[in-house]
Design a protein around this motif. Sequence first.
Motif, short mmCIF file in Angstrom:
data_model
loop_
_atom_site.label_atom_id
_atom_site.label_comp_id
_atom_site.label_asym_id
_atom_site.label_seq_id
_atom_site.Cartn_x
_atom_site.Cartn_y
_atom_site.Cartn_z
N VAL A 147 0.84 -1.20 0.00
CA VAL A 147 0.00 0.00 0.00
C VAL A 147 0.87 1.25 0.00
CG1 VAL A 147 -1.92 1.18 1.15
CG2 VAL A 147 -1.71 -1.30 1.34
N GLN A 148 1.92 1.24 0.80
CA GLN A 148 2.80 2.40 0.90
C GLN A 148 3.46 2.72 -0.44
OE1 GLN A 148 5.21 0.84 4.13
NE2 GLN A 148 4.30 2.29 5.58
N VAL A 149 4.03 1.71 -1.07
CA VAL A 149 4.73 1.95 -2.34
C VAL A 149 3.75 2.35 -3.44
CG1 VAL A 149 6.07 0.85 -4.17
CG2 VAL A 149 6.68 0.45 -1.80
N SER A 150 2.62 1.65 -3.52
CA SER A 150 1.65 1.93 -4.59
C SER A 150 1.14 3.36 -4.53
CB SER A 150 0.47 0.96 -4.49
OG SER A 150 0.88 -0.36 -4.64
N GLY A 195 -2.16 3.91 8.16
CA GLY A 195 -2.77 4.75 7.14
C GLY A 195 -2.08 6.10 7.02
N LEU A 196 -1.71 6.66 8.16
CA LEU A 196 -1.01 7.94 8.15
C LEU A 196 0.37 7.83 7.50
CD1 LEU A 196 -1.34 10.87 9.06
CD2 LEU A 196 -0.28 10.25 11.23
N SER A 197 1.03 6.69 7.72
CA SER A 197 2.35 6.49 7.10
C SER A 197 2.24 6.43 5.58
CB SER A 197 3.01 5.21 7.63
OG SER A 197 2.43 4.05 7.06
N VAL A 198 1.15 5.86 5.07
CA VAL A 198 0.93 5.81 3.62
C VAL A 198 0.77 7.22 3.07
CG1 VAL A 198 -0.60 5.00 1.79
CG2 VAL A 198 -0.12 3.52 3.74
#
Length: 254
Positions: free
Chosen positions: A62-65, A150-153
């Motif tokens: 999720v983070q990378v995308s 979620g905040l890190s994303v």
Amino acid sequence: MKSVISSEWLKLRSVSSTYHAIGAAALTVALGVAWTLYVAALADERGTLRAAAPEQGFLPLVQVSLAVLGVLAITSEYATGMVRTSLIIVPKRSTLLLAKAGIIGMATFVTANTILLLTYATSRLIANDRSLGFNQVPLTDDLPMLLASGLSVTALALVGLGLGAAMRSTAGAIMSVVALLFVLPGVATYLPAPWNTHVSTFLLPNLVPQVAGERLSSRLGDGFLPSWAALALLLAYPLVALAIGYYQLRRRDA
């Protein structure tokens, strides 16, 4: 400002790359289902086991995308020359970048939390009453970690936007995000003690459990930041990246 935000929202939802990035992030739900089915089958054979929570194990996807979504929000305009038109319509570059940041921040926060909550809910539903380790606590106990994730994303998506504005290169900005997310934490573990612990504690991926009030794993050392300090540092990453992006956007011609 309202018209600029509306324009940026229209840009974001009118390009196919947005849906490709969100689709890649949404694979987390399917992977979470597959993982839970696998460990549930093992539990049926062996009894109790302790498995990683799918919403945490597949969080990097999720983070990378969605970080790629942040990068493409600005580099695609440089690639097509659309940024010149944008700057004619909105001559104040700070307004343009701020509007992009607002739209990317909102879109990625909502998308990330939706995906993570769906992954969480489906995995717990499949796990049922099996003892899999990750399904032994109520949602209220897991909620801080979900929100921090979620905040890190969102933070990484805004870092991608800032780096994209600074570098004007899709590949370069994406590689920088990947290095921040995967390479630096790996390098930090090879530093001599106690520097490996200190450096690891301040790296963006390791801030998530600290924001949620949890300790880092023994492999990374014991995190020592209180939740408020970890949150402040997590927010500092995109602020610094956007400041660098704005500086480069202001000093160079489109």
